[in-house]
Design a protein around this motif. Structure first.
Motif, PDB file in Angstrom:
ATOM      1  N   UNK A 158     101.582  83.743  24.548  1.00 45.59           N
ATOM      2  CA  UNK A 158     101.126  84.187  25.867  1.00 45.59           C
ATOM      3  C   UNK A 158     100.164  85.359  25.741  1.00 45.59           C
ATOM      4  N   UNK A 159     100.477  86.285  24.834  1.00 48.92           N
ATOM      5  CA  UNK A 159      99.612  87.446  24.636  1.00 48.92           C
ATOM      6  C   UNK A 159      98.268  87.024  24.044  1.00 48.92           C
ATOM      7  N   UNK A 160      98.294  86.084  23.099  1.00 52.13           N
ATOM      8  CA  UNK A 160      97.047  85.584  22.517  1.00 52.13           C
ATOM      9  C   UNK A 160      96.158  84.990  23.609  1.00 52.13           C
ATOM     10  N   UNK A 161      96.753  84.224  24.518  1.00 49.57           N
ATOM     11  CA  UNK A 161      95.983  83.640  25.619  1.00 49.57           C
ATOM     12  C   UNK A 161      95.367  84.731  26.488  1.00 49.57           C
ATOM     13  N   UNK A 218      94.576  87.858  25.568  1.00 52.43           N
ATOM     14  CA  UNK A 218      93.512  88.553  24.839  1.00 52.43           C
ATOM     15  C   UNK A 218      92.269  87.665  24.747  1.00 52.43           C
ATOM     16  N   UNK A 219      92.479  86.368  24.593  1.00 53.14           N
ATOM     17  CA  UNK A 219      91.334  85.449  24.621  1.00 53.14           C
ATOM     18  C   UNK A 219      90.637  85.527  25.980  1.00 53.14           C
ATOM     19  N   UNK A 257      84.611  97.170  23.193  1.00 54.92           N
ATOM     20  CA  UNK A 257      84.983  98.092  22.109  1.00 54.92           C
ATOM     21  C   UNK A 257      86.445  97.952  21.746  1.00 54.92           C
ATOM     22  N   UNK A 258      87.314  97.827  22.771  1.00 58.10           N
ATOM     23  CA  UNK A 258      88.743  97.690  22.481  1.00 58.10           C
ATOM     24  C   UNK A 258      89.024  96.404  21.715  1.00 58.10           C
ATOM     25  N   UNK A 259      88.349  95.321  22.080  1.00 56.86           N
ATOM     26  CA  UNK A 259      88.576  94.040  21.421  1.00 56.86           C
ATOM     27  C   UNK A 259      88.218  94.082  19.940  1.00 56.86           C
ATOM     28  N   UNK A 306      90.883  80.712  17.698  1.00 53.61           N
ATOM     29  CA  UNK A 306      90.101  80.647  18.937  1.00 53.61           C
ATOM     30  C   UNK A 306      89.657  82.032  19.374  1.00 53.61           C
ATOM     31  N   UNK A 307      90.555  83.003  19.249  1.00 56.56           N
ATOM     32  CA  UNK A 307      90.207  84.370  19.637  1.00 56.56           C
ATOM     33  C   UNK A 307      89.135  84.927  18.695  1.00 56.56           C
TER      34      UNK A 307
END
Length: 221
Positions: A86-89, A91-92, A106-108, A139-140
């Motif tokens: 869920x977190x990966x989704x 952040x994507x 910048x955070x990414x 994907x991310x």
């Protein structure tokens, strides 16, 4: 979230602080009621992602109140792969929402984000991709490479540790079907277009070059 969109930073800042505090309290309940607490935490995280994506000021507010520290905590909780998914989704989603604001970009590209994804995708040392989360992590990485293509100052134009880590993840990823192969081609294309050094890494590596350009494994359809 709707009020933050309508009323702007004056409402968004206190809203983010309130949401983050409730989110923090929900995380503390993980040890006693994980199923309920994880669902609530994902809802808080979703709200934070929606609000912080509005502009640079809301992103700064989310960072200052510690909201993204909580997101990172959930991301690294390897005892709950579904929560990590869920977190990966989310952040994507942060990497894909447009327009892309500078603070979010910048955070990414901070180590807090990139290192866990490189580890999951097999881009750290001799590690193998995670059997469940490796594909979503790739994907991310592809989304981050696309950001680097639009703003080279984020990704860097030299063979930095991040560039090499991305390339290693692409090298180690094994496509198990057509969908995985499409994700792999997209990820390599995104990486190769990020910088001249990235393109050179792809073309000079037999594995990534073959995965990217060969049509020999394509299905007739």
């Amino acid at each position: 979230v709707a009020c933050c969109r309508k009323l702007g930073p004056a409402f968004a800042d206190p809203a983010l602080r309130a949401v983050t505090e409730s989110w923090r309290n929900s995380l503390k309940q993980m040890s006693t009621d994980r199923n309920r607490a994880s669902t609530v935490c994902v809802r808080w995280a979703t709200a934070v992602v929606e609000i912080s994506s509005l502009d640079d000021s809301t992103m700064q507010s989310a960072l200052s109140c510690g909201a993204f520290d909580l997101l990172s905590t959930m991301m690294t909780d390897d005892s709950d792969p579904l929560l990590q998914m869920s977190v990966i989704d989310l952040i994507e989603k942060l990497a894909l929402i447009k327009p892309m604001h500078q603070e979010r970009a910048r955070w990414l590209f901070t180590d807090t984000v990139t290192q866990p994804f490189l580890q999951l995708a097999g881009g750290e040392g001799e590690g193998e991709p995670d059997p469940i989360l490796g594909g979503p992590a790739l994907r991310v990485i592809a989304a981050l490479c696309k950001l680097g293509h639009r703003d080279s100052s984020l990704f860097g134009l030299t063979e930095t540790e991040l560039t090499i880590g991305f390339h290693r993840a692409l090298h180690n990823f094994q496509a198990s079907g057509e969908l995985d192969r499409l994700a792999m081609v997209d990820a390599i294309s995104s990486f190769a277009s990020a910088s001249p050094d990235a393109l050179e890494l792809v073309l000079n590596d037999d594995v990534t070059r073959e995965a990217w350009l060969s049509l020999s494994v394509a299905q007739p359809k």
